[in-house]
Motif scaffolding. Structure first.
Motif, PDB file in Angstrom:
ATOM      1  N   TYR A   4       0.840  -1.195   0.000  1.00 39.70           N
ATOM      2  CA  TYR A   4       0.000   0.000   0.000  1.00 39.70           C
ATOM      3  C   TYR A   4       0.871   1.240   0.000  1.00 39.70           C
ATOM      4  N   ARG A   5       0.278   2.354  -0.465  1.00 38.50           N
ATOM      5  CA  ARG A   5       0.942   3.658  -0.431  1.00 38.50           C
ATOM      6  C   ARG A   5      -0.033   4.673   0.142  1.00 38.50           C
ATOM      7  N   VAL A   6       0.478   5.557   0.986  1.00 42.34           N
ATOM      8  CA  VAL A   6      -0.321   6.646   1.521  1.00 42.34           C
ATOM      9  C   VAL A   6       0.305   7.957   1.050  1.00 42.34           C
ATOM     10  N   TYR A   7      -0.535   8.780   0.424  1.00 39.01           N
ATOM     11  CA  TYR A   7      -0.111  10.095  -0.049  1.00 39.01           C
ATOM     12  C   TYR A   7      -0.773  11.168   0.805  1.00 39.01           C
ATOM     13  N   GLN A   8       0.006  12.131   1.279  1.00 44.17           N
ATOM     14  CA  GLN A   8      -0.562  13.311   1.927  1.00 44.17           C
ATOM     15  C   GLN A   8      -0.859  14.319   0.836  1.00 44.17           C
ATOM     16  N   LEU A   9      -2.015  14.983   0.950  1.00 44.19           N
ATOM     17  CA  LEU A   9      -2.450  15.936  -0.068  1.00 44.19           C
ATOM     18  C   LEU A   9      -2.474  17.347   0.497  1.00 44.19           C
ATOM     19  N   ASP A  10      -2.073  18.316  -0.315  1.00 45.77           N
ATOM     20  CA  ASP A  10      -2.110  19.711   0.135  1.00 45.77           C
ATOM     21  C   ASP A  10      -3.534  20.260   0.020  1.00 45.77           C
ATOM     22  N   HIS A  16       1.553  16.156  -1.558  1.00 45.89           N
ATOM     23  CA  HIS A  16       2.374  17.042  -0.731  1.00 45.89           C
ATOM     24  C   HIS A  16       3.805  16.547  -0.608  1.00 45.89           C
ATOM     25  N   SER A  17       3.998  15.229  -0.541  1.00 35.22           N
ATOM     26  CA  SER A  17       5.328  14.658  -0.322  1.00 35.22           C
ATOM     27  C   SER A  17       5.342  13.224  -0.854  1.00 35.22           C
ATOM     28  N   ASP A  39      -2.901  14.070   9.645  1.00 35.21           N
ATOM     29  CA  ASP A  39      -2.404  15.038  10.616  1.00 35.21           C
ATOM     30  C   ASP A  39      -2.399  16.426   9.982  1.00 35.21           C
ATOM     31  N   GLY A  40      -3.582  17.008   9.851  1.00 33.54           N
ATOM     32  CA  GLY A  40      -3.685  18.334   9.270  1.00 33.54           C
ATOM     33  C   GLY A  40      -3.814  18.330   7.760  1.00 33.54           C
ATOM     34  N   LEU A  41      -3.541  17.202   7.112  1.00 30.46           N
ATOM     35  CA  LEU A  41      -3.664  17.072   5.664  1.00 30.46           C
ATOM     36  C   LEU A  41      -4.519  15.855   5.343  1.00 30.46           C
TER      37      LEU A  41
END
Length: 60
Positions: A4-10, A16-17, A39-41
């Motif tokens: 699995y992959r987790v992407y943080q989004l702006d 985001h990263s 966490d905020g995103l």
């Protein structure tokens, strides 16, 4: 075990990263792990080319 992959989004919904990658027994375990990364995103959880879930940050 599946990868699995987790992407943080702006704020605009763009990545985001670099993603955090990990292996889990299935979607439920992966979702639980991804929930801890909100966490905020917003975050998106992917398994190969399949979007599993998009989790919204409660801070918005």
């Amino acid at each position: 075990m599946a990868d699995y992959r987790v992407y943080q989004l702006d704020e605009d919904g763009h990545i985001h990263s670099p993603p955090e990658t990990f292996a889990c027994e299935g979607d439920e375990a992966a979702i639980q792990r991804a929930e801890r990364m909100v966490d905020g995103l917003d975050v998106e959880l992917w398994q190969l080319d399949r979007l599993v879930i998009r989790l919204r940050s409660k801070d918005k």
